[in-house]
Write a protein that holds these residues in place. Sequence first.
Motif, PDB file in Angstrom:
ATOM      1  N   LYS A  82     -16.270  -2.319   0.024  1.00 26.67           N
ATOM      2  CA  LYS A  82     -16.048  -3.672   0.506  1.00 26.67           C
ATOM      3  C   LYS A  82     -15.516  -4.482  -0.671  1.00 26.67           C
ATOM      4  CE  LYS A  82     -19.915  -3.710   3.827  1.00 26.67           C
ATOM      5  NZ  LYS A  82     -21.199  -4.378   4.157  1.00 26.67           N
ATOM      6  N   ALA A  83     -14.444  -5.201  -0.442  1.00 26.84           N
ATOM      7  CA  ALA A  83     -13.875  -5.963  -1.553  1.00 26.84           C
ATOM      8  C   ALA A  83     -13.150  -7.193  -1.043  1.00 26.84           C
ATOM      9  CB  ALA A  83     -12.914  -5.087  -2.358  1.00 26.84           C
ATOM     10  N   LYS A  84     -13.099  -8.208  -1.898  1.00 24.11           N
ATOM     11  CA  LYS A  84     -12.347  -9.429  -1.626  1.00 24.11           C
ATOM     12  C   LYS A  84     -11.521  -9.757  -2.873  1.00 24.11           C
ATOM     13  CE  LYS A  84     -15.570 -11.476   1.705  1.00 24.11           C
ATOM     14  NZ  LYS A  84     -16.299 -12.709   2.110  1.00 24.11           N
ATOM     15  N   SER A  85     -10.343 -10.330  -2.637  1.00 15.06           N
ATOM     16  CA  SER A  85      -9.457 -10.593  -3.774  1.00 15.06           C
ATOM     17  C   SER A  85      -8.687 -11.888  -3.578  1.00 15.06           C
ATOM     18  CB  SER A  85      -8.479  -9.430  -3.967  1.00 15.06           C
ATOM     19  OG  SER A  85      -7.574  -9.353  -2.879  1.00 15.06           O
ATOM     20  N   LEU A  86      -8.028 -12.309  -4.649  1.00 16.61           N
ATOM     21  CA  LEU A  86      -7.280 -13.566  -4.648  1.00 16.61           C
ATOM     22  C   LEU A  86      -6.230 -13.513  -5.748  1.00 16.61           C
ATOM     23  CD1 LEU A  86      -7.092 -16.460  -3.468  1.00 16.61           C
ATOM     24  CD2 LEU A  86      -8.785 -17.156  -5.172  1.00 16.61           C
TER      25      LEU A  86
ATOM     26  N   HIS B  79       0.886  -1.163   0.000  1.00 19.10           N
ATOM     27  CA  HIS B  79       0.000   0.000   0.000  1.00 19.10           C
ATOM     28  C   HIS B  79       0.921   1.209   0.000  1.00 19.10           C
ATOM     29  CE1 HIS B  79      -3.573  -2.487   1.154  1.00 19.10           C
ATOM     30  NE2 HIS B  79      -2.602  -3.261   1.617  1.00 19.10           N
ATOM     31  N   VAL B  80       0.921   1.947  -1.102  1.00 17.18           N
ATOM     32  CA  VAL B  80       1.889   3.020  -1.326  1.00 17.18           C
ATOM     33  C   VAL B  80       1.219   4.367  -1.067  1.00 17.18           C
ATOM     34  CG1 VAL B  80       3.422   4.091  -3.011  1.00 17.18           C
ATOM     35  CG2 VAL B  80       3.068   1.600  -3.052  1.00 17.18           C
ATOM     36  N   TYR B  81       1.874   5.206  -0.276  1.00 18.36           N
ATOM     37  CA  TYR B  81       1.341   6.519   0.067  1.00 18.36           C
ATOM     38  C   TYR B  81       2.379   7.589  -0.261  1.00 18.36           C
ATOM     39  CZ  TYR B  81      -1.898   3.593   2.698  1.00 18.36           C
ATOM     40  OH  TYR B  81      -2.825   2.635   3.058  1.00 18.36           O
TER      41      TYR B  81
ATOM     42  N   GLU C 294      -9.918 -10.625   2.466  1.00 21.36           N
ATOM     43  CA  GLU C 294     -10.497  -9.286   2.558  1.00 21.36           C
ATOM     44  C   GLU C 294      -9.504  -8.260   2.018  1.00 21.36           C
ATOM     45  OE1 GLU C 294     -13.534  -8.472   3.624  1.00 21.36           O
ATOM     46  OE2 GLU C 294     -14.177 -10.435   4.376  1.00 21.36           O
ATOM     47  N   VAL C 295      -9.976  -7.364   1.161  1.00 22.38           N
ATOM     48  CA  VAL C 295      -9.141  -6.271   0.673  1.00 22.38           C
ATOM     49  C   VAL C 295      -9.070  -5.182   1.747  1.00 22.38           C
ATOM     50  CG1 VAL C 295      -9.104  -4.325  -0.956  1.00 22.38           C
ATOM     51  CG2 VAL C 295      -9.477  -6.655  -1.795  1.00 22.38           C
ATOM     52  N   LEU C 296      -7.874  -4.706   2.013  1.00 25.73           N
ATOM     53  CA  LEU C 296      -7.657  -3.620   2.976  1.00 25.73           C
ATOM     54  C   LEU C 296      -7.540  -2.319   2.196  1.00 25.73           C
ATOM     55  CD1 LEU C 296      -5.012  -5.478   5.172  1.00 25.73           C
ATOM     56  CD2 LEU C 296      -7.485  -5.301   5.573  1.00 25.73           C
ATOM     57  N   PHE C 297      -8.654  -1.617   2.058  1.00 31.82           N
ATOM     58  CA  PHE C 297      -8.683  -0.407   1.232  1.00 31.82           C
ATOM     59  C   PHE C 297      -8.402   0.852   2.047  1.00 31.82           C
ATOM     60  CE2 PHE C 297     -10.915   3.088  -0.978  1.00 31.82           C
ATOM     61  CZ  PHE C 297     -10.293   3.010  -2.214  1.00 31.82           C
ATOM     62  N   TYR C 298      -8.858   0.881   3.298  1.00 30.73           N
ATOM     63  CA  TYR C 298      -8.729   2.084   4.121  1.00 30.73           C
ATOM     64  C   TYR C 298      -7.468   2.002   4.981  1.00 30.73           C
ATOM     65  CZ  TYR C 298     -13.405   2.908   2.443  1.00 30.73           C
ATOM     66  OH  TYR C 298     -14.481   3.109   1.616  1.00 30.73           O
TER      67      TYR C 298
END
Length: 728
Positions: free
Chosen positions: A676-680, A51-53, A708-712
Amino acid sequence: MFTTKTIKLAFVLCCASLPLSAQKINSKEVARLENLAQQVSIIRDNWGIPHVYGKTDADAVFGLLYAQCEDDFKRIEMNYIEKLGRLSEIKGQAVLYNDLEIKLLIDTEAAKADYKKAPLWLKKLLNSYADAINFYLYKHPEVKPALLTHFEPWFPLLWTDGSIGAISTADLTTGELKAFYSGNGDKVAYVEREKNVQTGSNGFAFAPSKTAAGNAILYINPHTTFYFRPEVQVTSEEGLNVYGAVTWGQFFIYQGFNEHCGWMHTSSNVDVADMYAEKIVDKKGKLFYEFDKKLIPVIEKEIIINYTENGKLIPKKFKTYFTNNGPIMAKRDGKWISLKSNNRSMTSLIQSWVRTKSTSFEDYKKAMDLKANTSNNTVYADSKGNIAYWHGNFIPIRDKNLNWSKVVDGSISATQWKGLHNVNETVHLYNPTNGWLQNCNSTPYTVAGENSPKRENYLPYMAPDGENFRGINAVRIFSKGSQYTLDKVIADGYDTKLSIFEILIPSLITVYEKNKTEYPELNEVISTLKNWDYYAKENSVATTLAVEWAYKLDPIILKAYVDEGEPDQVENTRKFATNATAAQMLPQLQFVLKELNSKWGTWKVAWGEINRFQRSNGDIDLKYDDAQPSLPIAFGPGSWGSLPSFKSSYQKDSKKRYGYNGNSFVCAVEFGPKIKAKSLLAGGNSGDPDSKHFNDQSEMYRKGSFKEVLFYKDDVIKNAEKTYHPGE
């Protein structure tokens, strides 16, 4: 796109290390890069996802490319070696004509010129791209590049589309190119790209009327070579906050979402490249081409390609030819054939970036209005409940009376492109009343079932794509579906019905019943297939029999991409099944039995026993080994209708089939008040076999169990494994 019109550079190449050391950077440059790195933070979560900021977009790009290098530098490098037309320098003469093809179609001087005139904001991103990779190489002297020890900011302008390697050559082949430029006398080999083999992708969108929570849902399911795209999030204080899959070495999220909208690209068969027969005149040794009854000098360019042989680089010179239509690529029926295409453009790169910052449906449509996406269809959903579909984007205006899948006359202005179609003229669909959209590299005329666009309203070259069995499967499922949640979308996206066999198996049974006295050994086999429900499963013997058998039938049933006026895969299969004789079906099944009995001692082999996932190391050109651990995979090839695609093949002397292409990055996202998102991923996000994130998703991949996708950022921090600045 993987089509007859566009041939992918999909062959996989071994990355041979040459004795090159990391680049030398002066102290002033080091200080600048160190300072730049301090403006960027990378948080690796518990799956190794970066996760790039960054404060600016350029900072974020710096962090993105640095993180990519950490995960798999060799894939980044290989992608640009290819786009530079320099594969021969590490692979030798075997790919000499592939390099020539690239150099004819992708002009490095034009890319450099585009960089010089790029808008300031884009130039900053391009500079950050190069800075990040060069900084990584400086910080990691142990990394030995195969060829590229310094990356230039104009490199991304060679590759302006995120597709797996879309090189549009119409129906022209590398073999024809070699024949033209060597007179067939050159013994040098080349790698012909696969044609007509369906890989592609799935994209699904669901409107609020079809979901349990009343929010739009998007399903992102590219089918690519495994490990071709990592998962990442990129955020800046300039309005960038995007999550999804990025192609190694590119600085934009190719398939993904932000908090406002999401997009999934599927490979398209829209006609974007055309072949022209030129009238060449030789006047006292000088070549001219005729255009509107005038003679114009043929443009001649010398192209030098270096290839390695016995540890030395040897230059080979080619005199190449161009007309107003483009490079000469072949000779057919005594005439030189030129190619008109749009294989790179700065506008395409701009479009690839700006769509990731879209904040609304109108915003995204403005990105589409750039009309520079040459290889993709787009499935879209957003936080306001809109769903949309566009079939292609860059579509030249042409004479509607000609079949543009064929060679046309290059000597008259009547066959010239007349600009580009506006997006509202192309095949598209916004918010259909049925509440769902699907595209599986299939015709847009079934994208929303009965609510789809109508073929008669569009020009043939806008959508020559035919139907395929994944498309049939998707329409069947979504026509009955409702109350969708992320988990229900994922479950439907993992529907393994091999719908081609609904046509082939009944035909096989009919043929067998008429000839069973001649094939007594097939009695139990036919009974097994007769009782099968057509779903691929790990414990299914019928799946093994059917898949192995289908690959031995007439290859016409595999032809996935068609030109204007040609029957599609489904039509070809139905015709084959209707007319098939015993000789076309039963000996092929006998051969399957013989092979299985020879390898396994029985023909009763479950599909999961034979169909395997194995990731033993981080090589680009993976080798597979029956003696090494592997996992059983239930789903089958997308060619036969399975929505989750797993393309596998036998290796030399192997009993088992090993997957190498298909489901790679898969993601379902719901656009509510909060994302809300899920990925693989196939395997894991890292290309380093020593990383715990190399294979940590393999068992989940087997089961279709998503994370679970960690978006926040708060959630990212709670699940952080490592937080650092590039270079630390």
